[in-house]
Motif scaffolding. Structure first.
Motif, PDB file in Angstrom:
ATOM      1  N   MET A  14     -32.112   8.092 -51.441  1.00  0.00           N
ATOM      2  CA  MET A  14     -31.615   9.192 -50.589  1.00  0.00           C
ATOM      3  C   MET A  14     -30.850   8.654 -49.371  1.00  0.00           C
ATOM      4  SD  MET A  14     -31.575  12.393 -50.643  1.00  0.00           S
ATOM      5  CE  MET A  14     -30.961  13.638 -49.561  1.00  0.00           C
ATOM      6  N   LYS A  15     -31.521   7.584 -48.797  1.00  0.00           N
ATOM      7  CA  LYS A  15     -30.914   6.974 -47.616  1.00  0.00           C
ATOM      8  C   LYS A  15     -29.552   6.383 -47.958  1.00  0.00           C
ATOM      9  CE  LYS A  15     -34.514   5.642 -44.405  1.00  0.00           C
ATOM     10  NZ  LYS A  15     -35.405   4.551 -43.998  1.00  0.00           N
ATOM     11  N   ARG A  16     -29.534   5.741 -49.195  1.00  0.00           N
ATOM     12  CA  ARG A  16     -28.283   5.093 -49.606  1.00  0.00           C
ATOM     13  C   ARG A  16     -27.178   6.134 -49.790  1.00  0.00           C
ATOM     14  NH1 ARG A  16     -28.578   0.728 -54.284  1.00  0.00           N
ATOM     15  NH2 ARG A  16     -29.673  -0.350 -52.627  1.00  0.00           N
ATOM     16  N   ILE A  17     -27.543   7.300 -50.354  1.00  0.00           N
ATOM     17  CA  ILE A  17     -26.551   8.366 -50.581  1.00  0.00           C
ATOM     18  C   ILE A  17     -25.998   8.855 -49.240  1.00  0.00           C
ATOM     19  CG2 ILE A  17     -26.254  10.754 -51.421  1.00  0.00           C
ATOM     20  CD1 ILE A  17     -28.287   9.993 -53.637  1.00  0.00           C
ATOM     21  N   SER A  18     -26.911   9.017 -48.267  1.00  0.00           N
ATOM     22  CA  SER A  18     -26.472   9.477 -46.932  1.00  0.00           C
ATOM     23  C   SER A  18     -25.511   8.470 -46.309  1.00  0.00           C
ATOM     24  CB  SER A  18     -27.675   9.634 -45.995  1.00  0.00           C
ATOM     25  OG  SER A  18     -28.588  10.501 -46.561  1.00  0.00           O
ATOM     26  N   LEU A  19     -25.862   7.185 -46.488  1.00  0.00           N
ATOM     27  CA  LEU A  19     -25.018   6.128 -45.924  1.00  0.00           C
ATOM     28  C   LEU A  19     -23.625   6.156 -46.549  1.00  0.00           C
ATOM     29  CD1 LEU A  19     -25.171   3.648 -43.988  1.00  0.00           C
ATOM     30  CD2 LEU A  19     -25.576   2.263 -46.017  1.00  0.00           C
ATOM     31  N   LEU A  20     -23.614   6.265 -47.898  1.00  0.00           N
ATOM     32  CA  LEU A  20     -22.319   6.301 -48.608  1.00  0.00           C
ATOM     33  C   LEU A  20     -21.507   7.520 -48.192  1.00  0.00           C
ATOM     34  CD1 LEU A  20     -23.340   5.125 -52.192  1.00  0.00           C
ATOM     35  CD2 LEU A  20     -21.802   3.964 -50.606  1.00  0.00           C
ATOM     36  N   ALA A  21     -22.201   8.655 -48.050  1.00  0.00           N
ATOM     37  CA  ALA A  21     -21.504   9.891 -47.649  1.00  0.00           C
ATOM     38  C   ALA A  21     -20.903   9.719 -46.260  1.00  0.00           C
ATOM     39  CB  ALA A  21     -22.475  11.065 -47.667  1.00  0.00           C
ATOM     40  N   GLY A  22     -21.679   9.074 -45.391  1.00  0.00           N
ATOM     41  CA  GLY A  22     -21.198   8.829 -44.029  1.00  0.00           C
ATOM     42  C   GLY A  22     -19.953   7.968 -44.029  1.00  0.00           C
ATOM     43  N   ILE A  23     -19.999   6.870 -44.818  1.00  0.00           N
ATOM     44  CA  ILE A  23     -18.845   5.963 -44.889  1.00  0.00           C
ATOM     45  C   ILE A  23     -17.639   6.693 -45.451  1.00  0.00           C
ATOM     46  CG2 ILE A  23     -17.946   3.881 -46.040  1.00  0.00           C
ATOM     47  CD1 ILE A  23     -20.836   2.761 -45.850  1.00  0.00           C
ATOM     48  N   ALA A  24     -17.878   7.496 -46.535  1.00  0.00           N
ATOM     49  CA  ALA A  24     -16.778   8.251 -47.150  1.00  0.00           C
ATOM     50  C   ALA A  24     -16.164   9.209 -46.134  1.00  0.00           C
ATOM     51  CB  ALA A  24     -17.290   9.006 -48.373  1.00  0.00           C
ATOM     52  N   GLY A  25     -17.047   9.866 -45.359  1.00  0.00           N
ATOM     53  CA  GLY A  25     -16.559  10.796 -44.340  1.00  0.00           C
ATOM     54  C   GLY A  25     -15.686  10.100 -43.317  1.00  0.00           C
ATOM     55  N   LEU A  26     -16.158   8.937 -42.861  1.00  0.00           N
ATOM     56  CA  LEU A  26     -15.393   8.160 -41.880  1.00  0.00           C
ATOM     57  C   LEU A  26     -14.034   7.747 -42.432  1.00  0.00           C
ATOM     58  CD1 LEU A  26     -17.995   5.813 -40.151  1.00  0.00           C
ATOM     59  CD2 LEU A  26     -16.411   7.381 -39.029  1.00  0.00           C
ATOM     60  N   LEU A  27     -14.073   7.274 -43.705  1.00  0.00           N
ATOM     61  CA  LEU A  27     -12.818   6.861 -44.354  1.00  0.00           C
ATOM     62  C   LEU A  27     -11.842   8.019 -44.438  1.00  0.00           C
ATOM     63  CD1 LEU A  27     -13.905   4.468 -47.238  1.00  0.00           C
ATOM     64  CD2 LEU A  27     -12.309   3.967 -45.402  1.00  0.00           C
ATOM     65  N   ALA A  28     -12.396   9.194 -44.810  1.00  0.00           N
ATOM     66  CA  ALA A  28     -11.547  10.387 -44.930  1.00  0.00           C
ATOM     67  C   ALA A  28     -10.900  10.707 -43.594  1.00  0.00           C
ATOM     68  CB  ALA A  28     -12.385  11.565 -45.424  1.00  0.00           C
ATOM     69  N   LEU A  29     -11.715  10.584 -42.526  1.00  0.00           N
ATOM     70  CA  LEU A  29     -11.184  10.868 -41.183  1.00  0.00           C
ATOM     71  C   LEU A  29     -10.046   9.910 -40.837  1.00  0.00           C
ATOM     72  CD1 LEU A  29     -14.328  11.614 -38.985  1.00  0.00           C
ATOM     73  CD2 LEU A  29     -12.353  13.103 -39.334  1.00  0.00           C
ATOM     74  N   VAL A  30     -10.277   8.618 -41.157  1.00  0.00           N
ATOM     75  CA  VAL A  30      -9.263   7.600 -40.853  1.00  0.00           C
ATOM     76  C   VAL A  30      -7.987   7.888 -41.636  1.00  0.00           C
ATOM     77  CG1 VAL A  30      -8.685   5.142 -41.128  1.00  0.00           C
ATOM     78  CG2 VAL A  30     -10.912   5.808 -40.213  1.00  0.00           C
ATOM     79  N   ILE A  31      -8.152   8.211 -42.964  1.00  0.00           N
ATOM     80  CA  ILE A  31      -6.980   8.471 -43.808  1.00  0.00           C
ATOM     81  C   ILE A  31      -6.232   9.710 -43.326  1.00  0.00           C
ATOM     82  CG2 ILE A  31      -6.250   9.128 -46.156  1.00  0.00           C
ATOM     83  CD1 ILE A  31      -8.675   7.316 -47.091  1.00  0.00           C
ATOM     84  N   LEU A  32      -7.008  10.760 -42.999  1.00  0.00           N
ATOM     85  CA  LEU A  32      -6.368  11.997 -42.507  1.00  0.00           C
ATOM     86  C   LEU A  32      -5.630  11.733 -41.200  1.00  0.00           C
ATOM     87  CD1 LEU A  32      -8.992  14.780 -43.260  1.00  0.00           C
ATOM     88  CD2 LEU A  32      -6.634  14.676 -44.086  1.00  0.00           C
ATOM     89  N   GLY A  33      -6.300  10.944 -40.341  1.00  0.00           N
ATOM     90  CA  GLY A  33      -5.696  10.596 -39.049  1.00  0.00           C
ATOM     91  C   GLY A  33      -4.385   9.867 -39.249  1.00  0.00           C
ATOM     92  N   ALA A  34      -4.402   8.901 -40.201  1.00  0.00           N
ATOM     93  CA  ALA A  34      -3.185   8.124 -40.466  1.00  0.00           C
ATOM     94  C   ALA A  34      -2.093   9.020 -41.027  1.00  0.00           C
ATOM     95  CB  ALA A  34      -3.503   7.004 -41.437  1.00  0.00           C
ATOM     96  N   ALA A  35      -2.524   9.958 -41.914  1.00  0.00           N
ATOM     97  CA  ALA A  35      -1.535  10.848 -42.526  1.00  0.00           C
ATOM     98  C   ALA A  35      -0.896  11.749 -41.479  1.00  0.00           C
ATOM     99  CB  ALA A  35      -2.195  11.679 -43.604  1.00  0.00           C
ATOM    100  N   LYS A  36      -1.712  12.104 -40.465  1.00  0.00           N
ATOM    101  CA  LYS A  36      -1.189  13.041 -39.451  1.00  0.00           C
ATOM    102  C   LYS A  36      -0.441  12.326 -38.320  1.00  0.00           C
ATOM    103  CE  LYS A  36      -3.020  16.879 -38.154  1.00  0.00           C
ATOM    104  NZ  LYS A  36      -3.955  17.802 -37.499  1.00  0.00           N
ATOM    105  N   GLN A  37      -0.387  10.982 -38.391  1.00  0.00           N
ATOM    106  CA  GLN A  37       0.252  10.226 -37.309  1.00  0.00           C
ATOM    107  C   GLN A  37       1.727  10.630 -37.189  1.00  0.00           C
ATOM    108  OE1 GLN A  37       0.091   5.950 -37.680  1.00  0.00           O
ATOM    109  NE2 GLN A  37      -0.894   5.868 -35.687  1.00  0.00           N
ATOM    110  N   LEU A  38       2.102  10.988 -35.974  1.00  0.00           N
ATOM    111  CA  LEU A  38       3.473  11.470 -35.768  1.00  0.00           C
ATOM    112  C   LEU A  38       4.453  10.306 -35.683  1.00  0.00           C
ATOM    113  CD1 LEU A  38       2.727  14.084 -32.979  1.00  0.00           C
ATOM    114  CD2 LEU A  38       3.207  14.560 -35.367  1.00  0.00           C
ATOM    115  N   PRO A  39       5.709  10.555 -36.057  1.00  0.00           N
ATOM    116  CA  PRO A  39       6.717   9.521 -35.789  1.00  0.00           C
ATOM    117  C   PRO A  39       6.827   9.323 -34.279  1.00  0.00           C
ATOM    118  CG  PRO A  39       7.732  11.555 -36.592  1.00  0.00           C
ATOM    119  CD  PRO A  39       6.253  11.741 -36.697  1.00  0.00           C
ATOM    120  N   GLU A  40       7.236   8.132 -33.883  1.00  0.00           N
ATOM    121  CA  GLU A  40       7.117   7.761 -32.473  1.00  0.00           C
ATOM    122  C   GLU A  40       8.394   7.087 -31.976  1.00  0.00           C
ATOM    123  OE1 GLU A  40       3.212   6.040 -32.047  1.00  0.00           O
ATOM    124  OE2 GLU A  40       3.911   4.871 -30.335  1.00  0.00           O
TER     125      GLU A  40
END
Lengths: 274, 347
Positions: free
Chosen positions: B1-27
């Motif tokens: 259970m703990k391992r699943i929570s950990l993996l879900a947490g990492i996946a969530g973080l990765l998703a945030l990073v990917i979404l953040g990168a995708a939303k990065q504005l031209p500069e």
């Protein structure tokens, strides 16, 4: 290993050899190569005043700071624990503030806008003057001196003073035969460090000196603004040479002083533990 | 259970990073000549509106128009600036030295109408603003007001410390005006004569300023009684407008250009920014904040009437002042700057 030791890479003169091989020789070779690329463009004669000002002002402020910082360190050593803590805290506070902010604060403190005056406003003439730069730089250096000298001051042990009094020494004599010999090496070190720091200063000469006493660093920027990167680098080299000369001189004086007061400054062999 | 929570947490973080990168504005990075109130006016009139309109992140920074710095940046190939405001002389030098990229498309005539006899957009740059260095003073310091650069040099009748721009451009002209040279006879500059005249005043120059805020503060705090100053910096400060006076007699007008440094990685966006900044509304907004003169005639109708008499380009101001000769400076700036640097470092 023996070969390395013999060559001085490790052991006593190791750092010197490493400095020579990896620092002085490449820079000197590069500087020598510039003599063909910069014919008729001598940098040193035109920047003598900048090098002179940088050295003179830095040394003056470092000397002032050395005096002030060492005095406070002595005061802290012979005060109660509480007073000593307060003094240490007072020395730490300026280090928590940005350097540029401190310079601007000085400009604010020394000027008056209309009827808004500060206690230091009457000293407004310090701005845009050599004395102003010396004062501000000295105040900046005092904490550095304090923390370096405090270490040495911790060795000023009361039994030494008791012994000197038993032998009939006055307070003044005790100062000259105990306090000064013990504190001077550290104070000289702090003086050298402050001077070297000051030599590279850039903000204070402009903000407090009003651009009237440009330092070497200001000269370096001027050369870069002109697109003369070689000239800037050459000026940097002069700065480096000045630092080496100053550091060498201080090291010589310090070594002489330590030798002269060896009985006091060197731990006796019978105290050493294996 | 703990391992699943950990993996879900990492996946969530990765998703945030990917979404953040995708939303990065031209500069892009826009560099104004001068910080403080002037850069603020650029932010308010050009940078923020353009960023909002084009969904682009615009970094604002400033420089002191040090040509060597721009030259080194372009030559090194590590160009971090996309749009730079340069002086007219530097515009000419840069075009000659190949420092600028051409705009990807020309400014449409419908959005930019040059002033009568004024500068026009070129493939390598667009004239942006007329600004002025004026003779400012602290009126409380004198029984009667100084009126010319001759008075600036007259320390007997107008005693007190002076401040001057730490740059020969304009300052040499002021020295010649003080020495009796007529405005229309300034160029080619008699450089030796100007330096001789500066030698006379030098002991009384307390402050050599580099940033436009410095002379205003120095006058407000009575650190000096007279200074050369950028008119817009006085205009932009309510306290300075109240306390400091300045005259347009002998003022030096200069022209700035927007350029794109060669090697910029965002030439298209930079062009878009320059197009936007050259239109009437943003130019009028900047003029209202700094009282500097727009180069687009279409902007004048949008400038408040109270501001118009304070512009360098107002006829009564223009008549008594001079325009810094960009061609002469383009040809001589390098060697004069060398001489100035040496002169300043000696005492």
């Amino acid at each position: 290993m023996r070969l390395f030791r013999r060559l001085g890479v490790i052991g006593g003169s190791g750092p010197l050899l490493v400095t020579l091989l990896f620092y002085v020789v490449p820079i000197a070779t590069w500087a020598w190569s510039l003599r063909h690329e910069r014919p008729g463009q001598p940098v040193l004669p035109t920047y003598q005043s900048q090098i002179g000002d940088s050295a003179q002002i830095s040394m003056s402020s470092a000397a002032l700071a050395a005096f002030g910082g060492a005095t406070v360190a002595c005061l802290a050593r012979f005060s109660s624990q509480r007073t000593s803590n307060v003094l240490t805290f007072a020395m730490m506070v300026p280090l928590l503030t940005g350097f540029v902010a401190r310079n601007y604060s000085w400009v604010g403190l020394l000027t008056a806008i209309g009827s808004h005056r500060t206690p230091l406003s009457p000293l407004g003439e310090l701005l845009d003057s050599r004395a102003g730069i010396v004062t501000v730089m000295a105040v900046v250096f005092v904490p550095f001196v304090y923390f370096i000298v405090s270490e040495a001051a911790s060795h000023l042990s009361p039994p030494l003073y008791e012994a000197s009094r038993t032998l009939g020494a006055t307070d003044a004599r005790a100062f000259f035969v105990i306090t000064l010999p013990l504190l001077l090496p550290a104070t000289l070190l702090a003086f050298a460090l402050s001077t070297i720091l000051g030599l590279g200063y850039f903000v204070t000469p402009h903000l407090i000196g009003g651009g009237n006493f440009p330092f070497v660093a200001n000269g370096v920027l001027s050369r870069l603004d002109l697109g003369d990167a070689q000239g800037a680098a050459l000026l940097g080299l002069y700065l480096l040479a000045t630092v080496f000369i100053l550091a060498g001189l201080v090291a010589i004086v310090r070594a002489w002083w330590l030798r002269r007061h060896e009985p006091l400054t060197k731990t006796p062999h019978y105290v050493r533990t294996k | 259970m703990k391992r699943i929570s950990l993996l879900a947490g990492i996946a969530g973080l990765l998703a945030l990073v990917i979404l953040g990168a995708a939303k990065q504005l031209p500069e892009i990075t826009v560099v104004s000549y001068g910080g403080g109130a002037y850069q603020d006016s650029h932010r308010a009139a050009f940078i923020s509106p353009f960023a909002a309109k084009s969904n682009v992140k615009v970094n604002s920074t400033s420089w002191g128009a040090e040509y060597g710095r721009l030259q080194q940046m372009v030559r090194s190939g590590d160009v971090s600036w996309d749009v730079v405001e340069v002086t007219a002389a530097q515009y000419s030098r840069g075009v000659r030295d190949g420092l600028y990229s051409p705009l990807t498309r020309p400014i449409p005539p419908a959005t930019f109408a040059p002033l009568a006899g004024g500068p026009v957009p070129t493939p390598f740059g667009v004239p942006n603003v007329y600004w002025s260095t004026v003779f400012a003073y602290q009126p409380k310091a004198f029984a009667h007001n100084p009126t010319s650069w001759r008075d600036f040099w007259d320390v007997q009748h107008f005693p007190g410390s002076r401040a001057l721009y730490d740059n020969p451009r304009g300052t040499l002209e002021f020295a010649l005006l003080a020495d009796g040279v007529a405005r229309d006879k300034l160029y080619p500059l008699d450089v030796d004569r100007a330096f001789r005249k500066l030698d006379v005043l030098r002991p009384h120059v307390r402050l050599w300023w580099k940033d436009g805020t410095e002379p205003v503060n120095a006058l407000l705090t009575n650190r000096v009684v007279m200074s050369s100053a950028w008119s817009g910096r006085i205009y932009a400060s309510a306290a300075a407008r109240k306390e400091i006076q300045y005259t347009w007699i002998g003022a030096a007008h200069e022209l700035d250009y927007w350029v794109i440094p060669r090697g910029s990685r965002n030439v298209e966006l930079a062009t878009e920014f320059i197009h936007f900044a050259s239109t009437a509304q943003p130019m009028a907004k900047q003029a209202a904040a700094t009282a500097y003169g727009p180069t687009n005639a279409l902007a004048f109708s949008a400038i408040p009437k109270t501001v118009l008499p304070n512009l360098p380009t107002a006829p009564e101001n223009w008549r008594v002042s001079f325009v810094v000769n960009a061609n002469w400076w383009a040809a001589n700036e390098q060697k004069i700057m060398q001489r100035w640097t040496i002169w300043r470092s000696k005492r």
